[in-house]
Enzyme design. Sequence first.
Site, PDB file in Angstrom:
ATOM      1  N   ASP A  90      60.863   3.068 -11.690  1.00 49.60           N
ATOM      2  CA  ASP A  90      61.341   4.426 -11.966  1.00 49.60           C
ATOM      3  C   ASP A  90      60.896   5.386 -10.864  1.00 49.60           C
ATOM      4  OD1 ASP A  90      62.339   3.457 -14.404  1.00 49.60           O
ATOM      5  OD2 ASP A  90      60.451   3.895 -15.429  1.00 49.60           O
TER       6      ASP A  90
ATOM      7  N   ASP B 135      53.128   4.925 -17.285  1.00 48.64           N
ATOM      8  CA  ASP B 135      54.499   4.784 -16.791  1.00 48.64           C
ATOM      9  C   ASP B 135      54.895   5.927 -15.873  1.00 48.64           C
ATOM     10  OD1 ASP B 135      56.541   2.825 -18.884  1.00 48.64           O
ATOM     11  OD2 ASP B 135      54.372   2.893 -19.026  1.00 48.64           O
TER      12      ASP B 135
END
Length: 315
Positions: A261, A296
């Site tokens: 990401d 994350d």
Amino acid sequence: MTYDLSTIGEGQIRLTCERGDRLITARTLRMTAAGSEANVAGLLSELGRSTTWASKLPKGELADRIALEYSAVGVDMSHVVLTDEGRVALYFLEPGEFPLPGKVTYDRQHTPFRSITPADFDWDSLLDTRVVFLTGITAALTPETAGVVRYFADAARERGVDIALDVNFRSLLWSGEQAREVLEPIARVSSILFCSRTDAGIVFGIDGEGIQACHNLREAMGAPIVVSTDGRAGTYLSSESDEKVFDIKPVTVIDRPGAGDSFVAGTLHGWLDGDVVAGIEMGTRVAQLALTHHGDLTHVRPGELALLGGSDIVR
């Protein structure tokens, strides 16, 4: 426009075993917020972009944890719909050490997000953006989420808004054939397509080694720009004017999820400025950074990128 990027996805809580532990024996778990699309919006926001993330979450402390993590870095959370009932999606990660790979266990059934409909969201506001970012992860969850992803893509196309698609195939969520049926129509109208060399074969049946696979995918889909990752072999760019291979430098891995990401966010940062090559170079740097810390969402400030590669303490 109000936003540089708008996106939609499911907010999750990630529970991670300590290194050297397995889920079946773990006594402690590290809790962090998660969500592929939110990670991209969050890092772009840290880099100075205006972003928003749409989702549907049940009211409660776990939803608050998710909202606080991403709003703290500047993501507009006004498109998050809150419900009185339901549960928050979870996933568990065993980091894995050689020879065992990391292992993900999903616990995300029966969440409010899985039954979303277009009527849940303010599309006029979400489409007041330079680019709509969509992923195969959200499309994979249920027929309803797939329908909303397709609705978002069709609405963006009708309004002349650019679409960025990250195929991000997850074998635990759907098959390659199912992914192709849903994602190919979106890929064909995307301004920039992210798809690993492996996923190109699984989802679209694209053969070829190295940059040739990236080129073949662009030819097949007709997307102006295709960016393909290929593990340690490198990253590939195929566009109407350029084809290029980017080397990958190994780093010590502390925590793997979120690195992809971060790469996408960094690439889109450059692409929004009209320089996808500079974007891939930035994406590579922030992905390296993502691998070196927990969570994350990658936390970085623009000035820190110039420090990557140093080994001393900044005093």
